[in-house]
Scaffold this motif. Structure first.
Motif, PDB file in Angstrom:
ATOM      1  N   THR A 260      52.480  30.504  38.934  1.00 27.60           N
ATOM      2  CA  THR A 260      52.066  31.866  39.265  1.00 27.60           C
ATOM      3  C   THR A 260      50.551  31.934  39.380  1.00 27.60           C
ATOM      4  O   THR A 260      49.834  31.019  38.974  1.00 27.60           O
ATOM      5  CB  THR A 260      52.537  32.864  38.193  1.00 27.60           C
ATOM      6  N   GLY A 261      50.071  33.063  39.922  1.00 26.16           N
ATOM      7  CA  GLY A 261      48.630  33.278  40.031  1.00 26.16           C
ATOM      8  C   GLY A 261      47.947  32.206  40.848  1.00 26.16           C
ATOM      9  O   GLY A 261      48.320  31.946  42.000  1.00 26.16           O
ATOM     10  N   LYS A 262      46.953  31.552  40.288  1.00 20.38           N
ATOM     11  CA  LYS A 262      46.230  30.511  41.009  1.00 20.38           C
ATOM     12  C   LYS A 262      47.114  29.295  41.284  1.00 20.38           C
ATOM     13  O   LYS A 262      46.772  28.449  42.113  1.00 20.38           O
ATOM     14  CB  LYS A 262      44.990  30.088  40.237  1.00 20.38           C
ATOM     15  N   ASN A 263      48.246  29.196  40.589  1.00 20.35           N
ATOM     16  CA  ASN A 263      49.179  28.086  40.792  1.00 20.35           C
ATOM     17  C   ASN A 263      50.337  28.458  41.709  1.00 20.35           C
ATOM     18  O   ASN A 263      51.333  27.723  41.776  1.00 20.35           O
ATOM     19  CB  ASN A 263      49.743  27.629  39.439  1.00 20.35           C
TER      20      ASN A 263
ATOM     21  N   HIS B 228      55.475  32.332  41.869  1.00 22.42           N
ATOM     22  CA  HIS B 228      54.963  33.108  42.998  1.00 22.42           C
ATOM     23  C   HIS B 228      54.895  32.230  44.243  1.00 22.42           C
ATOM     24  O   HIS B 228      54.507  31.061  44.161  1.00 22.42           O
ATOM     25  CB  HIS B 228      53.554  33.645  42.707  1.00 22.42           C
TER      26      HIS B 228
ATOM     27  N   LYS C 140      52.835  32.421  47.691  1.00 25.35           N
ATOM     28  CA  LYS C 140      51.735  33.110  48.359  1.00 25.35           C
ATOM     29  C   LYS C 140      51.804  32.755  49.836  1.00 25.35           C
ATOM     30  O   LYS C 140      51.498  31.641  50.239  1.00 25.35           O
ATOM     31  CB  LYS C 140      50.390  32.705  47.761  1.00 25.35           C
TER      32      LYS C 140
END
Length: 566
Positions: free
Chosen positions: A430-433, A521, A523
């Protein structure tokens, strides 16, 4: 007539009695094969006579095993192994099989008869305090010197030296040491002596023919990414070489710094994905460095026989082994460590599981047989962790696996995990990953869950093509909303992202997905398509329904007045 003569007192009485006995033997038919133990030793021609010739055991000492004659088993020698030779010699598989040769079955004995003529051996619990190793595997484990009795054993004269190298941790009634194999179609001795201190490698195929197959060594990569591979191929089968090194180490599993005593293949949770094609041979070198503290092995759910390889790969620290098996069933499968008893759930919980995917040689297909392709592939492994808490409510840390074992197993028995995560820790994807993708790309998502059922959903997305059980011989379903991943299996979904943005990929048991960490996530970059979704009005203060609609369409919904458009 003959019997009457034997009662006379003539000089040749003894001769006649002897002739009567042998005549009876000649005219007595042999027992039919259906009345014999399958492939067992022949029954006596005169069972009624043999009954009187055999000593009668006391009633209290008779057992079922005494009713059937069985051969005395060959004693097993246990000389010490040479660890130095195991580390210095090159890796070569020890034994292979030719599935085309004639099947020759050795004698079969009842599982309780194998030792009926030997001295009684102590029970596992009687020897546990003296011979059991440091890590106990539960009630199904027996010490190494007490061999389990199997329905069928097979002597291997050409490989007698392999009997010296049986494993120390046995799985239970269905597992035998790798060199006391259950009956295989054919055993063939290797051309020369084995060069590694390992169990005999077993595979379906001709060893010499396999050597003539091309070899390909794949460089495994850390999940969620997958090593380079062809989706379809016109080439023939290959021997695919992979190397898995067991690493026991501490790993952080959340942003609070919670640590577990992890066990891994190649240092990652989940283990690296392995992708081959149907008909390939997977030749796995499993290494257990001397810095580790426990035995390990590997069970490939895609493999057939020998506990998926677990029966043939159990190695102690400082050992390595080579296993080769044929990929015959296309689909996505899990692989994991299966050392025996309580060690099985503990090793899996600590991170020892991964993905093995067998692609059809001509690639994936839809229900009508049209080819499907993917532009990206991601390996997502769902993992449940059980981390004990101290009296202060904080997660505990332990100096070693041995220290953690008792508290961890007690918590695991409650079946309530403290963390449910994707790829080894909270926030790993998630997030930056977040997993990158682009609008219009076909993304293949392979989701494994080794010890717990789970339900997966893409928030804002779907499963265009879904192999829920992960098996490519079954046609995919389409337009999936959420899908079920069974414990000990994998699901495969192909989805084409049509809008940009962040998509949440989540365990739809929302407590596990949101509170315990089972989410990821995607993206996605690309142009927005208003036809699929558009925000008609931005958020604003609530207005009266009549006034709002009247202003928008030029009339009042109350009908009392007419509005003109401006």
């Amino acid at each position: 007539m003959i019997t009457a003569r034997t009662t006379t007192r003539i000089l040749g009485a003894a001769t006649i009695v002897g002739a009567s006995f042998f005549a009876t033997l000649l005219v007595t038919p042999a027992a039919p094969q259906s009345d014999m133990v399958t492939q067992g030793p022949p029954e006596p021609f005169v069972p009624w006579l043999m009954k009187f010739l055999q000593p009668t055991a006391p009633v209290g000492t008779r057992s079922e095993s005494a009713t059937l004659p069985v051969p005395r088993p060959r004693p097993i020698q246990q000389p010490p192994k040479s660890a130095a030779a195991a580390q210095s010699n090159p890796l070569t598989p020890a034994v292979a099989y030719n599935s085309e040769q004639a099947v020759r079955q050795p004698p079969m004995t009842h599982q309780h008869e194998q030792y009926s003529q030997q001295q009684p051996i102590p029970r596992p619990r009687e020897q546990a305090n003296q011979q059991m190793p440091k890590f106990l595997l539960g009630p199904t484990m027996v010490p190494p010197d007490e061999q389990l009795v199997q329905p069928t054993r097979m002597a291997v004269p050409a490989r007698e030296e392999s009997i010296q190298q049986g494993p120390k941790f046995l799985l239970g009634p269905t597992m035998v040491s790798p060199d006391e194999q259950l009956i295989q179609p054919t055993r063939i001795a290797a051309a020369g002596p084995t060069t590694i201190a390992a169990r005999a490698a077993v595979s379906n195929g001709d060893f010499d023919a396999d050597l003539r197959l091309p070899r390909k060594r794949i460089q495994l990569v850390a999940p969620p990414y997958v090593h380079a591979h062809e989706q379809a191929t016109r080439e023939g089968p290959k021997i695919i070489e992979v190397r898995l090194v067991v690493e026991e180490k501490d790993m952080v599993i959340d942003d609070a710094g919670t640590k577990i005593n992890a066990m891994t293949f190649n240092g990652t949770i989940p283990a690296p994905a392995i992708i081959v094609h149907e008909g390939d041979y997977v030749e796995t070198t499993l290494v257990n460095p001397s810095t580790n503290s426990m035995q390990h092995n590997i069970d490939f759910h895609a493999a057939t026989g020998g506990l998926g390889g677990g029966d043939l790969t159990l190695i102690s620290p400082g050992e390595q082994t080579v296993l080769r098996w044929k990929a015959t069933r296309p689909g996505a499968y899990v692989y994991h460590c299966i050392p025996g008893g309580s060690m099985i759930p503990w090793h899996i919980m600590a991170g020892m599981s991964g993905l093995i995917m067998v692609l059809p040689r001509d690639g994936l297909k839809d229900r009508e047989g049209r080819p499907l392709h993917y532009d990206r592939i991601y390996d997502i492994g769902e993992q449940a962790f059980y981390v004990p808490r101290g009296k202060d409510g904080k997660f505990k840390t332990y100096d070693s696996h041995a220290d953690a074992f008792s508290d961890t197993m007690e918590l695991m028995h409650g079946l309530v995990p403290t963390h449910v995560v994707y790829n080894g820790r909270v926030g790993a994807l998630t997030g930056k990953n977040a997993l990158p993708a682009k609008v219009g790309e076909n993304v293949l998502i392979v989701h494994t869950s080794t010890d717990r059922d789970t339900r997966v959903h893409i928030v804002g997305g779907h499963g265009d093509y879904l192999w829920e059980m992960g098996k490519f011989n079954n046609p995919p379903t389409v337009d999936a909303e959420s899908w079920f991943v069974r414990a000990g299996s994998a699901s495969v979904v192909l989805y084409t992202f049509l809008e940009p943005g962040v998509y949440v990929y989540i365990n739809h048991n929302m407590t596990e997905g949101v509170e315990l960490g089972a989410s990821a996530h995607f993206k996605v970059q690309g142009p927005w398509n208003n036809d699929l979704m558009a925000q008609v009005r931005a958020p604003e203060p609530i207005r009266a329904a009549g006034k709002a609609l009247g202003g928008q369409y030029g009339f009042s919904i109350t009908g009392k007045e007419s509005l003109s458009l401006k």
